[in-house]
Design a protein around this motif. Sequence first.
Motif, PDB file in Angstrom:
ATOM      1  N   PRO A 117       0.821  -1.230   0.000  1.00 41.34           N
ATOM      2  CA  PRO A 117       0.000   0.000   0.000  1.00 41.34           C
ATOM      3  C   PRO A 117       0.844   1.265   0.000  1.00 41.34           C
ATOM      4  O   PRO A 117       0.353   2.327  -0.358  1.00 41.34           O
ATOM      5  CB  PRO A 117      -0.824  -0.092   1.282  1.00 41.34           C
ATOM      6  CG  PRO A 117      -0.379  -1.288   2.010  1.00 41.34           C
ATOM      7  CD  PRO A 117       0.620  -2.039   1.199  1.00 41.34           C
ATOM      8  N   TRP A 118       2.126   1.162   0.438  1.00 39.99           N
ATOM      9  CA  TRP A 118       2.977   2.349   0.528  1.00 39.99           C
ATOM     10  C   TRP A 118       3.755   2.595  -0.757  1.00 39.99           C
ATOM     11  O   TRP A 118       4.562   3.494  -0.815  1.00 39.99           O
ATOM     12  CB  TRP A 118       3.934   2.224   1.702  1.00 39.99           C
ATOM     13  CG  TRP A 118       4.570   0.870   1.804  1.00 39.99           C
ATOM     14  CD1 TRP A 118       5.684   0.451   1.155  1.00 39.99           C
ATOM     15  CD2 TRP A 118       4.111  -0.234   2.570  1.00 39.99           C
ATOM     16  NE1 TRP A 118       5.940  -0.850   1.467  1.00 39.99           N
ATOM     17  CE2 TRP A 118       5.004  -1.303   2.346  1.00 39.99           C
ATOM     18  CE3 TRP A 118       3.025  -0.418   3.443  1.00 39.99           C
ATOM     19  CZ2 TRP A 118       4.849  -2.548   2.956  1.00 39.99           C
ATOM     20  CZ3 TRP A 118       2.879  -1.663   4.038  1.00 39.99           C
ATOM     21  CH2 TRP A 118       3.777  -2.702   3.801  1.00 39.99           C
ATOM     22  N   GLY A 163      -4.471   1.794  -2.434  1.00 39.70           N
ATOM     23  CA  GLY A 163      -5.652   2.041  -1.616  1.00 39.70           C
ATOM     24  C   GLY A 163      -6.736   2.840  -2.320  1.00 39.70           C
ATOM     25  O   GLY A 163      -7.878   2.854  -1.894  1.00 39.70           O
ATOM     26  N   GLN A 164      -6.362   3.506  -3.399  1.00 34.87           N
ATOM     27  CA  GLN A 164      -7.333   4.321  -4.116  1.00 34.87           C
ATOM     28  C   GLN A 164      -8.013   3.543  -5.235  1.00 34.87           C
ATOM     29  O   GLN A 164      -8.836   4.099  -5.958  1.00 34.87           O
ATOM     30  CB  GLN A 164      -6.630   5.550  -4.693  1.00 34.87           C
ATOM     31  CG  GLN A 164      -6.094   6.477  -3.616  1.00 34.87           C
ATOM     32  CD  GLN A 164      -5.119   7.476  -4.183  1.00 34.87           C
ATOM     33  OE1 GLN A 164      -3.907   7.400  -3.963  1.00 34.87           O
ATOM     34  NE2 GLN A 164      -5.624   8.415  -4.942  1.00 34.87           N
TER      35      GLN A 164
ATOM     36  N   PRO B 183       2.821   3.646  10.275  1.00 34.31           N
ATOM     37  CA  PRO B 183       1.628   4.208  10.916  1.00 34.31           C
ATOM     38  C   PRO B 183       1.633   3.995  12.426  1.00 34.31           C
ATOM     39  O   PRO B 183       1.342   4.914  13.190  1.00 34.31           O
ATOM     40  CB  PRO B 183       0.481   3.442  10.252  1.00 34.31           C
ATOM     41  CG  PRO B 183       1.026   2.977   8.955  1.00 34.31           C
ATOM     42  CD  PRO B 183       2.486   2.727   9.174  1.00 34.31           C
ATOM     43  N   ASN B 251       1.919  12.599   8.400  1.00 32.59           N
ATOM     44  CA  ASN B 251       1.113  12.676   7.184  1.00 32.59           C
ATOM     45  C   ASN B 251       1.979  12.888   5.948  1.00 32.59           C
ATOM     46  O   ASN B 251       1.667  12.396   4.869  1.00 32.59           O
ATOM     47  CB  ASN B 251       0.089  13.803   7.294  1.00 32.59           C
ATOM     48  CG  ASN B 251      -1.006  13.442   8.284  1.00 32.59           C
ATOM     49  OD1 ASN B 251      -1.179  12.271   8.620  1.00 32.59           O
ATOM     50  ND2 ASN B 251      -1.719  14.443   8.761  1.00 32.59           N
ATOM     51  N   MET B 254       3.619   9.579   5.030  1.00 32.76           N
ATOM     52  CA  MET B 254       2.708   8.487   4.659  1.00 32.76           C
ATOM     53  C   MET B 254       1.606   9.007   3.755  1.00 32.76           C
ATOM     54  O   MET B 254       0.435   8.889   4.081  1.00 32.76           O
ATOM     55  CB  MET B 254       2.136   7.837   5.914  1.00 32.76           C
ATOM     56  CG  MET B 254       3.190   7.170   6.766  1.00 32.76           C
ATOM     57  SD  MET B 254       2.527   6.450   8.252  1.00 32.76           S
ATOM     58  CE  MET B 254       2.129   7.901   9.198  1.00 32.76           C
ATOM     59  N   ARG B 255       2.010   9.555   2.618  1.00 29.11           N
ATOM     60  CA  ARG B 255       1.012  10.094   1.698  1.00 29.11           C
ATOM     61  C   ARG B 255       0.069   9.007   1.213  1.00 29.11           C
ATOM     62  O   ARG B 255      -1.074   9.263   0.861  1.00 29.11           O
ATOM     63  CB  ARG B 255       1.700  10.763   0.517  1.00 29.11           C
ATOM     64  CG  ARG B 255       2.085  12.206   0.798  1.00 29.11           C
ATOM     65  CD  ARG B 255       2.487  12.887  -0.478  1.00 29.11           C
ATOM     66  NE  ARG B 255       3.473  12.079  -1.185  1.00 29.11           N
ATOM     67  CZ  ARG B 255       3.376  11.739  -2.450  1.00 29.11           C
ATOM     68  NH1 ARG B 255       2.346  12.120  -3.157  1.00 29.11           N
ATOM     69  NH2 ARG B 255       4.304  11.001  -3.023  1.00 29.11           N
ATOM     70  N   TRP B 256       0.575   7.771   1.210  1.00 34.70           N
ATOM     71  CA  TRP B 256      -0.252   6.675   0.701  1.00 34.70           C
ATOM     72  C   TRP B 256      -1.456   6.409   1.573  1.00 34.70           C
ATOM     73  O   TRP B 256      -2.392   5.739   1.166  1.00 34.70           O
ATOM     74  CB  TRP B 256       0.578   5.413   0.569  1.00 34.70           C
ATOM     75  CG  TRP B 256       1.289   4.992   1.823  1.00 34.70           C
ATOM     76  CD1 TRP B 256       2.513   5.436   2.252  1.00 34.70           C
ATOM     77  CD2 TRP B 256       0.843   4.072   2.804  1.00 34.70           C
ATOM     78  NE1 TRP B 256       2.843   4.844   3.423  1.00 34.70           N
ATOM     79  CE2 TRP B 256       1.854   4.003   3.806  1.00 34.70           C
ATOM     80  CE3 TRP B 256      -0.309   3.285   2.939  1.00 34.70           C
ATOM     81  CZ2 TRP B 256       1.734   3.171   4.911  1.00 34.70           C
ATOM     82  CZ3 TRP B 256      -0.412   2.476   4.050  1.00 34.70           C
ATOM     83  CH2 TRP B 256       0.600   2.427   5.014  1.00 34.70           C
ATOM     84  N   ARG B 257      -1.433   6.937   2.797  1.00 36.70           N
ATOM     85  CA  ARG B 257      -2.565   6.682   3.683  1.00 36.70           C
ATOM     86  C   ARG B 257      -3.684   7.702   3.506  1.00 36.70           C
ATOM     87  O   ARG B 257      -4.768   7.511   4.044  1.00 36.70           O
ATOM     88  CB  ARG B 257      -2.124   6.678   5.142  1.00 36.70           C
ATOM     89  CG  ARG B 257      -1.260   5.509   5.478  1.00 36.70           C
ATOM     90  CD  ARG B 257      -1.026   5.440   6.943  1.00 36.70           C
ATOM     91  NE  ARG B 257      -2.042   4.637   7.609  1.00 36.70           N
ATOM     92  CZ  ARG B 257      -2.493   4.881   8.826  1.00 36.70           C
ATOM     93  NH1 ARG B 257      -2.058   5.913   9.486  1.00 36.70           N
ATOM     94  NH2 ARG B 257      -3.375   4.101   9.378  1.00 36.70           N
ATOM     95  N   GLN B 259      -6.673   8.942   2.321  1.00 40.88           N
ATOM     96  CA  GLN B 259      -7.699   8.111   1.702  1.00 40.88           C
ATOM     97  C   GLN B 259      -8.458   8.855   0.614  1.00 40.88           C
ATOM     98  O   GLN B 259      -9.617   9.199   0.774  1.00 40.88           O
ATOM     99  CB  GLN B 259      -8.665   7.596   2.763  1.00 40.88           C
ATOM    100  CG  GLN B 259      -8.042   6.615   3.734  1.00 40.88           C
ATOM    101  CD  GLN B 259      -7.681   5.310   3.059  1.00 40.88           C
ATOM    102  OE1 GLN B 259      -8.468   4.781   2.308  1.00 40.88           O
ATOM    103  NE2 GLN B 259      -6.479   4.812   3.302  1.00 40.88           N
TER     104      GLN B 259
END
Lengths: 294, 266
Positions: A117-118, A163-164, B183, B251, B254-257, B259
């Motif tokens: 996911p990263w 995740g998108q 995270p 934040n 962890m840009r991938w988080r 949503q």
Amino acid sequence: MQNGSPESPPSTPGVQLSADSTMGHLEVRGVGKIYDPEGARVEALKKCSLDIPAGDFIAIVGPSGCGKSTLLNILAGFDNLTDGDVLMDGEPLATLDDPPKPGSDRVVVFQNGALFPWKTVLQNVVYGLVVKKQMPESEANDMGMDLLARTGGLDRIAQVFPGQLSSGMQRRVEILRALINNPRILLLDEPFRAMDTVSKTNMHQHLLDIYDTYHKTVFFITHDLDEAIFLADTVVVMTTRPGTIKLRLNIDLPRPRNRHTITSQQFMELKQHAVSAVHEEAKKAFERGERELA
Amino acid sequence: MNEGKKLLNMWAGYLLTVTAWYVCVKWLPIPSFQRLPDPVTVVVEWFNPDPDYGLSLFTRDYYLHIWYSTYRATTSFLLAVVLGVPLGILMGWRAKANEYASALLGILRPIPPLAWVPVAILIFPGNEPAVIFVTFLVAFFATTMNTLLGVRSIDKDFFRAAQCLGAEPKDILKDIIIPGALPSIFTGLQIAMGAAWFSLVAGEMIAAQYGLGFMILESYNLVQYPTIVIMMITLGIVGYLSSALIRVAGNRMMRWRAQAIGIGAA
């Protein structure tokens, strides 16, 4: 539905995805697997033998807990075997003395999806090439973009994080992440299990497009008989635990297959043939489940 | 709910609390409450260029106390990050490291920071390192435990997928374990920062000549009650800002988080 079929075999410089079917011949010879041999002795597999020709699409069907995932784990190198051996293209892949190791010649696509996911879609797709330092990263990225673009224009999502994406889209990317390593075998562990019927149908088409283009040996696990017959050259029905091969069915439905295949007379006849074997084993598994609960 | 309304509610909450404070001190017939300063007195003292009790926004000492506390909290926090994150990752990555460390941590962790103060004063030359050590300990445990938890919570399939694709153990550390635990690590850092302030103030009350914690106790001894409240509010603000800083950093890493939705549905 997208017209996502990759039209031509790969030709970009640096891309060496072969479309020949000379690699990926698997021989599973009398394979057995007992978990916890000193204690509970759970026999997951017993004398499993299978010959999978190079470039064949084989689907393994069986009730839950029949050991089909165990077999996949052995082929992938996640688990050792306790009887028999496995050969790949004539070379030992897994033997009693030499436990198998994971490798990029046999890449797994996981039931619940395992895109990192990263990492972006592109970073995921090229991960195998980059981590093995097979080529400079820029070259790997070019190759990744090229493969994404040729697979229904997925290059438009290259910079997006998984995740998108919808689960179907994620699964397509995961298949490409495996494919780009030019593996001899693709191991698919019920990859479409959690999907609704419409997404599933789309995914079948996408997978068949990829198969028709690259002709990799595909080892596909499912509990859905329709799916198995629609996709595979060979459907293997496994018995309930300890898992053995109950039935091997040759699927001679013409390729390329499409949604009309599934309503054809031939499809129905094949299904008729397999359904009683599957049903019998499912019933056994169910009854045993009830016994174990009681 | 829109942003404006949220903001309104926030201020309403503040106003309500301050009113309750005012009412308790000024109007309710409770003798012990009447020794407390009311909000107006506190604000007047805080903004007074020539404060009655020597500390306000306009005095140098006020910032000196803030500086000392911030310096101690930051030092302890950074030490905790530098030592706690690698230890947590090691414990999650290598079973042996976990066997060595987890039982020990299990016993040391519940010991309250204040209980360490005497030992710390005995070990370290001078009060300054002793206070920092006590503050560090709490932050360290929080960081280590959350990092370990983060590593443990990574989906096993990610490890398998990476192995399939040819990753060596060092690649797995870099590409799976660290980003996968991030995270949880940042949750741990926020808890650690909070815990650091928490035990810092306690440490300062016992062994320090400067700092917000010291000044709170000192003002009590000198019967300078408005200063106590000024220092408490200042602590709240500084603590909040430090947590917010960590959140922003997290934040960014962890840009991938983030949503985001709506792109690329199949």
